[in-house]
Structure formats: C-alpha cells, structure tokens
Write a protein that holds these residues in place. Structure first.
Motif, PDB file in Angstrom:
ATOM      1  N   SER A 154       0.842  -1.198   0.000  1.00 14.44           N
ATOM      2  CA  SER A 154       0.000   0.000   0.000  1.00 14.44           C
ATOM      3  C   SER A 154       0.875   1.244   0.000  1.00 14.44           C
ATOM      4  N   VAL A 155       0.737   2.084  -1.017  1.00 14.42           N
ATOM      5  CA  VAL A 155       1.500   3.330  -1.099  1.00 14.42           C
ATOM      6  C   VAL A 155       0.696   4.473  -0.483  1.00 14.42           C
ATOM      7  N   PHE A 156      -0.491   4.731  -1.031  1.00 13.37           N
ATOM      8  CA  PHE A 156      -1.413   5.701  -0.455  1.00 13.37           C
ATOM      9  C   PHE A 156      -2.672   4.973   0.019  1.00 13.37           C
ATOM     10  N   ASN A 157      -3.232   5.414   1.135  1.00 13.32           N
ATOM     11  CA  ASN A 157      -4.459   4.819   1.649  1.00 13.32           C
ATOM     12  C   ASN A 157      -5.636   5.498   0.950  1.00 13.32           C
ATOM     13  N   ASP A 158      -6.097   4.897  -0.121  1.00 11.95           N
ATOM     14  CA  ASP A 158      -7.099   5.537  -0.977  1.00 11.95           C
ATOM     15  C   ASP A 158      -8.414   5.802  -0.269  1.00 11.95           C
ATOM     16  N   VAL A 159      -8.861   4.866   0.569  1.00 11.14           N
ATOM     17  CA  VAL A 159     -10.121   5.075   1.281  1.00 11.14           C
ATOM     18  C   VAL A 159      -9.988   6.217   2.281  1.00 11.14           C
ATOM     19  N   ALA A 160      -8.850   6.290   2.974  1.00 13.34           N
ATOM     20  CA  ALA A 160      -8.640   7.373   3.932  1.00 13.34           C
ATOM     21  C   ALA A 160      -8.601   8.719   3.221  1.00 13.34           C
ATOM     22  N   VAL A 161      -7.912   8.775   2.088  1.00  8.80           N
ATOM     23  CA  VAL A 161      -7.880  10.020   1.312  1.00  8.80           C
ATOM     24  C   VAL A 161      -9.280  10.396   0.858  1.00  8.80           C
ATOM     25  N   ALA A 162     -10.011   9.436   0.317  1.00 14.01           N
ATOM     26  CA  ALA A 162     -11.356   9.725  -0.190  1.00 14.01           C
ATOM     27  C   ALA A 162     -12.282  10.199   0.924  1.00 14.01           C
ATOM     28  N   ALA A 163     -12.215   9.553   2.081  1.00 12.18           N
ATOM     29  CA  ALA A 163     -13.047   9.979   3.206  1.00 12.18           C
ATOM     30  C   ALA A 163     -12.712  11.409   3.604  1.00 12.18           C
ATOM     31  N   HIS A 164     -11.425  11.727   3.666  1.00 12.51           N
ATOM     32  CA  HIS A 164     -11.012  13.083   4.019  1.00 12.51           C
ATOM     33  C   HIS A 164     -11.486  14.101   2.982  1.00 12.51           C
ATOM     34  N   VAL A 165     -11.392  13.765   1.704  1.00  6.96           N
ATOM     35  CA  VAL A 165     -11.819  14.686   0.648  1.00  6.96           C
ATOM     36  C   VAL A 165     -13.313  14.987   0.771  1.00  6.96           C
ATOM     37  N   LEU A 166     -14.115  13.952   0.927  1.00  5.12           N
ATOM     38  CA  LEU A 166     -15.564  14.157   1.015  1.00  5.12           C
ATOM     39  C   LEU A 166     -15.959  14.902   2.284  1.00  5.12           C
ATOM     40  N   LEU A 167     -15.267  14.629   3.377  1.00  6.63           N
ATOM     41  CA  LEU A 167     -15.535  15.365   4.613  1.00  6.63           C
ATOM     42  C   LEU A 167     -15.142  16.830   4.464  1.00  6.63           C
ATOM     43  N   ALA A 168     -13.984  17.074   3.862  1.00  5.83           N
ATOM     44  CA  ALA A 168     -13.517  18.450   3.679  1.00  5.83           C
ATOM     45  C   ALA A 168     -14.435  19.242   2.757  1.00  5.83           C
ATOM     46  N   ASP A 169     -14.984  18.567   1.750  1.00  3.22           N
ATOM     47  CA  ASP A 169     -15.872  19.237   0.799  1.00  3.22           C
ATOM     48  C   ASP A 169     -17.295  19.408   1.336  1.00  3.22           C
ATOM     49  N   GLY A 170     -17.587  18.800   2.485  1.00  2.03           N
ATOM     50  CA  GLY A 170     -18.922  18.891   3.053  1.00  2.03           C
ATOM     51  C   GLY A 170     -19.935  17.974   2.408  1.00  2.03           C
ATOM     52  N   ASP A 171     -19.467  16.999   1.621  1.00  2.00           N
ATOM     53  CA  ASP A 171     -20.386  16.052   0.977  1.00  2.00           C
ATOM     54  C   ASP A 171     -20.986  15.080   1.980  1.00  2.00           C
ATOM     55  N   VAL A 172     -20.255  14.777   3.035  1.00  2.00           N
ATOM     56  CA  VAL A 172     -20.715  13.879   4.097  1.00  2.00           C
ATOM     57  C   VAL A 172     -20.225  14.435   5.433  1.00  2.00           C
ATOM     58  N   SER A 173     -20.857  13.984   6.504  1.00  2.00           N
ATOM     59  CA  SER A 173     -20.389  14.372   7.838  1.00  2.00           C
ATOM     60  C   SER A 173     -19.953  13.175   8.664  1.00  2.00           C
ATOM     61  N   LYS A 174     -20.411  11.967   8.273  1.00  2.00           N
ATOM     62  CA  LYS A 174     -20.032  10.745   8.974  1.00  2.00           C
ATOM     63  C   LYS A 174     -19.776   9.652   7.943  1.00  2.00           C
ATOM     64  N   VAL A 175     -18.705   8.876   8.164  1.00  2.00           N
ATOM     65  CA  VAL A 175     -18.299   7.822   7.239  1.00  2.00           C
ATOM     66  C   VAL A 175     -18.078   6.534   8.017  1.00  2.00           C
ATOM     67  N   LEU A 176     -18.473   5.423   7.407  1.00  2.00           N
ATOM     68  CA  LEU A 176     -18.187   4.092   7.956  1.00  2.00           C
ATOM     69  C   LEU A 176     -17.323   3.334   6.964  1.00  2.00           C
ATOM     70  N   VAL A 177     -16.216   2.772   7.445  1.00  2.00           N
ATOM     71  CA  VAL A 177     -15.359   1.912   6.639  1.00  2.00           C
ATOM     72  C   VAL A 177     -15.572   0.477   7.081  1.00  2.00           C
ATOM     73  N   VAL A 178     -16.091  -0.358   6.183  1.00  2.00           N
ATOM     74  CA  VAL A 178     -16.286  -1.790   6.448  1.00  2.00           C
ATOM     75  C   VAL A 178     -15.204  -2.534   5.681  1.00  2.00           C
ATOM     76  N   ASP A 179     -14.252  -3.091   6.411  1.00  2.00           N
ATOM     77  CA  ASP A 179     -13.070  -3.703   5.802  1.00  2.00           C
ATOM     78  C   ASP A 179     -13.118  -5.208   6.007  1.00  2.00           C
ATOM     79  N   CYS A 180     -13.377  -5.949   4.913  1.00  2.00           N
ATOM     80  CA  CYS A 180     -13.448  -7.408   4.972  1.00  2.00           C
ATOM     81  C   CYS A 180     -12.265  -8.074   4.293  1.00  2.00           C
ATOM     82  N   ASP A 181     -11.223  -7.314   4.010  1.00  2.00           N
ATOM     83  CA  ASP A 181      -9.951  -7.907   3.604  1.00  2.00           C
ATOM     84  C   ASP A 181      -9.464  -8.806   4.740  1.00  2.00           C
ATOM     85  N   VAL A 182      -8.749  -9.882   4.417  1.00  2.00           N
ATOM     86  CA  VAL A 182      -8.319 -10.814   5.454  1.00  2.00           C
ATOM     87  C   VAL A 182      -7.255 -10.209   6.370  1.00  2.00           C
ATOM     88  N   HIS A 183      -6.603  -9.135   5.912  1.00  2.00           N
ATOM     89  CA  HIS A 183      -5.601  -8.461   6.724  1.00  2.00           C
ATOM     90  C   HIS A 183      -6.211  -7.217   7.359  1.00  2.00           C
TER      91      HIS A 183
END
Length: 300
Positions: free
Chosen positions: A131-160
């Motif tokens: 993993s170079v950049f954490n794409d989900v973390a970046v995307a969550a931050h972008v949408l929060l910063a833009d005011g598109d969302v106020s609360k985010v849930l990350v459901v991670d079912c990767d085995v790691h």
C-alpha cells in the motif's frame, strides 16, 4: 441503469509476472467485466490522478512529496514490498482518484465500484504491505472536507486488518472503522479499529457469515454514517496464497450480498474497493475479484 464502475489503465503498473504482488490482475479484471457484460454500454468511469492536496489530507506532506518525486526511502519501500517508481506513483494516484470518484458516484447513484483500491496498510507516515497511499482514507477526508458527508463508515473485509486506516482515523469521531480480519495474519502488530473482529485460521463460510451480521449492526448503530466504504478483499478465499481462511467463492459472494443489502436497505450509499487477493493464477484471481461487481449489479 448500469452499475457505475471505475477503472484506469494505469491501475496496472506492469510488474514482472514473477513478482509476488499480482499486478496484472487489474487489467484482467477490467477485461472480464467487459467480456461478461458487467460494465454498461457507456464503459468505465475513468478517474483523474489524485492531486497532492488530496493526498496530504491523509498522509504526511513529506511522504507525499517523496512518492511524487521518486525519493521514497529504502526502508519504506521495503515495508511496502516494491520500488516506488514513476509507474507505481501514478498507479497509486489513479487508484486513489478512483476511490474518490467511486465515492462521489455512490453518493449520486447509491452504489459504485472501483476496480482497484483498498490499500489499507498505508498510514499517515508512509506506506506498507503493498500500500503506497491509503485511498479510502484520502477519499473519506476529501468528502468530509468538501462537506459532501459528515459521517463515514469503513467496512473492511480484507483478510488483513485495515491497520493504516485505523491509525489515520484514531480519535476522529467522523469516521468509524470496522475490520474483520485473520487474527494471526499480517500485520503482526495490530492497530485498534473502532470495531475489530479477529477471525481464527481456516474459518469457513457459515461461521464467517454468522459473525458478519452482528458486526454490521454494531458498526451501523455506532457510526450512523452518510456513506459506507466497503473493502471487498478476496484474500479470505480458501485458495488465496496469503489468506489462511477458508471461504469459498460462493461464500465471498454471499458476504458481499449481505454487506450491500444491509446498507442499501437502509438507504445508505456504498462505495466498494477490491482490496487484496493473491494468486499466481491471474485469471482465477481476477474472476474472484469480479464477484463484488457481479453482486453489486444485482442492486441496480
């Protein structure tokens, strides 16, 4: 209406076939989605590479600059598992831009899928575990910063475990992190997610699905999100080289179906990323990754 699916040719950084990271799976996955008619007549949505400003929302500016200028220290490249050259940097930027686009499409359409993403081991300070950049973390931050969302849930079912995501959002009440992962698998030192569900080696379909439902209910009740990011990693599969669990392809499909139905029944948009999957048989692996896109197509 067709399922919105995001893809970019640069997702594939064209590694040697002998490399332990199966880079060519991204190209083959896109081909399969076209061959099997999962992609609509208009084709894929193509993202722009994530700009540095987005990346710095989740990552240390010094690390972002190191990646963008080909100056990642050897110890961080070792932790990542490959050299971060120009093609890898572009792959990581387009995959991250892809997850941002996937999230925006999900907000507009209810559900959207990336053909990459889920690089959840990258933390603020640097990358790790392919993993170079954490794409989900970046995307969550972008949408929060833009005011598109106020609360985010990350459901991670990767085995790691999604350790990088957990660390980036530790103490941030706007983002709730749920990780269902192999208890004895990578990373050796686990982070603390908002809700961790450690799983024993060789767990099979029925037992996995038994713990999935309660975890979704608990996470939803505590998070009350405006948007869900779903990491649909296929490395829990019984044939995965790095998985240590024993889910079948049918079990993975039912997992995806239950996750998507849980949130769509509650009117919540879901942005899906493919997460991990490791096999020398690229065709079999890419078909495995296509399960989430096939299941998601049932909901449009």
């Amino acid at each position: 209406m067709s399922l919105p699916i995001v893809h970019h040719p640069a997702f594939d950084a064209r590694f040697d076939e002998a490399h332990r990271f199966p880079m060519s799976k991204f190209t083959r996955l896109a081909d399969i989605l076209v061959e099997d008619g999962i992609v609509g007549p208009a084709g894929f949505f193509m993202p722009a590479p994530a700009p540095a400003g987005w990346l710095r929302l989740a990552h240390d500016p010094r690390y972002v600059d190191q990646v963008l200028h080909g100056q990642v220290p050897p110890e961080i490249e070792k932790a990542i598992g490959f050299k971060v050259d120009a093609s890898v940097a572009m792959r990581s930027r387009t995959a991250t831009g892809g997850t941002v686009l996937t999230a925006r499409l999900a907000l507009a359409e209810g559900l959207a899928c990336n053909t990459a993403g889920g690089s959840h081991h990258a933390s603020a300070a640097g990358g790790a575990g392919f993993s170079v950049f954490n794409d989900v973390a970046v995307a969550a931050h972008v949408l929060l910063a833009d005011g598109d969302v106020s609360k985010v849930l990350v459901v991670d079912c990767d085995v790691h475990q999604g350790d990088g995501t957990a660390r980036i959002f530790a103490g941030d009440p706007r983002v709730f992190t749920l990780s269902l992962h192999g208890e004895k698998n990578y990373p050796p030192e686990k982070a603390v997610s908002d809700l961790d569900v450690p799983l024993p080696d060789r767990m099979e379909d029925a037992a996995y699905l038994d713990v999935l439902g309660p975890a979704l209910h608990t996470a939803f009740d505590r998070a009350r999100p405006d948007l869900v990011f779903y990491n649909a990693g296929v490395d829990p599969h019984v044939d995965d080289r790095l998985g240590r669990l024993s889910l079948t392809s049918r079990g993975l499909a039912e997992r995806d179906r239950r996750v998507l139905s849980f949130f769509r029944e509650r009117g919540l948009p879901v942005a899906s990323v493919i997460g991990g999957g490791y096999s020398r048989d690229i065709d079999a692996l890419a078909h495995r990754h296509s399960i989430i896109h096939r299941v998601a197509s049932e909901f449009v």
